[in-house]
Design a protein around this motif. Structure first.
Motif, short mmCIF file in Angstrom:
data_model
loop_
_atom_site.label_atom_id
_atom_site.label_comp_id
_atom_site.label_asym_id
_atom_site.label_seq_id
_atom_site.Cartn_x
_atom_site.Cartn_y
_atom_site.Cartn_z
N VAL A 37 25.87 89.82 -20.58
CA VAL A 37 24.69 88.96 -20.56
C VAL A 37 23.56 89.68 -21.28
N ASP A 42 19.92 83.55 -19.57
CA ASP A 42 21.24 83.73 -18.99
C ASP A 42 21.16 84.56 -17.71
N VAL A 156 26.66 80.33 -17.48
CA VAL A 156 26.97 81.75 -17.59
C VAL A 156 28.21 82.10 -16.78
N THR A 172 27.72 81.52 -24.43
CA THR A 172 27.54 80.39 -23.53
C THR A 172 27.61 79.10 -24.33
#
Lengths: 175, 175
Positions: A37, A42, A156, A172
DNA sequence: CCTTTCGGTTCAGTCACTGAACCAACCATG
DNA sequence: CATGGTTGGTTCAGTGACTGAACCGAAAGG
């Protein structure tokens, strides 16, 4: 830890570490960063963290050299937060903590972590039993286990269902 | 973690673990328990923690099965808090966290941890490089390093200057 | 008795976290 | 050019956790 700073009197590297990553949410942000991430939004939807707290954590983690803020497009200007070597070095801690949590409380297998080279599942310290080595983070593949919700709400979590290497940036599909 | 309980939605054993040991002071209490601290007052002076918080932590740690409250004398009735298997299982986490803190920030050697059998210093995961095994906590000897204050004010820190095995109860000469 | 020790509890004040609202820059669309 | 969406924030009132100091009760010890 910002609260009173009393850990400073501890003469202990555990206390020193907790000064930096001991606040609420901090280790989960680092975990997500290791999972790939990178973007504010996110982190936000995946963690369910208040925006103000996320902004604060990203700032202190950047200031401590655990994340690095990096412009990934000029127009509109957008930054991403990429985990540094110092952050990657937290992997054994997170791995140990996760192993402890699962062994002592959960039981359910949520995720498997394997040595990319040979497919062997990692031991509790991040070692590969087959190869007999500590597996570097870039050679760890993460995949979902049976305990994980197969159809999560946020994009996510959905993106994290696909097997992927640690650190590899998350993709994503904003569907 | 008591604040909002939001970690519960995380589907992650790291988050589960942090629910239990993520609050301020908690991991330091467990650390001290592994070092052999057992009595309320010893935790108090060594950690410099507010009494109310210490009482709360000891209670939740006991409730979570990480410490065990045990009467060690009848008159006057006195209890001590002894670390359980579940608490001992946190050693790799604390070891990893401490290694990270020292490597990334401190540098100074505060304490050495050695394999009692052979005297070899433990690696960052608590392994003995010589024997090639993960050293069980009962076989770890702790001794002061050069970075440690040789004449600390409180009796607990002073008692911790003597080389001793982990878990072995601390003897405070109340001088 | 009077004092000390041990292991707490209580309480007012402060600080961190929460959740919702707001905001600014930029792009896309009609 | 107005409108709306996306991204990455800031602000702010309310709540809850932590802090530090004071207080307390049981049980020696003198």
């Amino acid at each position: 830890m910002a609260l009173g700073k009393d850990y400073a009197t501890q003469e202990c590297s555990i206390a020193r570490a907790l000064e930096v990553v001991g606040e609420r949410w901090t280790l989960l942000v680092v975990r997500d960063a290791l999972y790939g991430v990178r973007r504010y939004n996110d982190f936000l939807v995946h963690l369910g963290i208040p925006r103000a707290v996320l902004a604060a954590r990203l700032q202190t983690l950047t200031a401590e050299g655990i994340l690095e803020k990096r412009r990934y497009q000029q127009s509109p200007p957008r930054d991403e937060y990429v985990v540094t070597e110092r952050g990657i070095a937290l992997w054994p801690t997170l791995r140990a903590l996760g192993s402890w949590g699962r062994e002592q409380f959960d039981g359910a297998r949520l995720r498997y972590f394997r040595h990319a080279e040979c497919g062997t599942e990692l031991g509790p310290y991040g070692e590969c039993a087959l190869c007999g080595t500590i597996v570097p983070v870039t050679d760890v593949v993460m995949e979902p286990g049976p305990g994980l919700d197969p159809d999560p709400a946020d994009p996510v979590s959905r993106a994290l269902l696909k097997p992927k290497r640690l650190l590899e940036p998350l993709e994503t599909d904003q569907a």
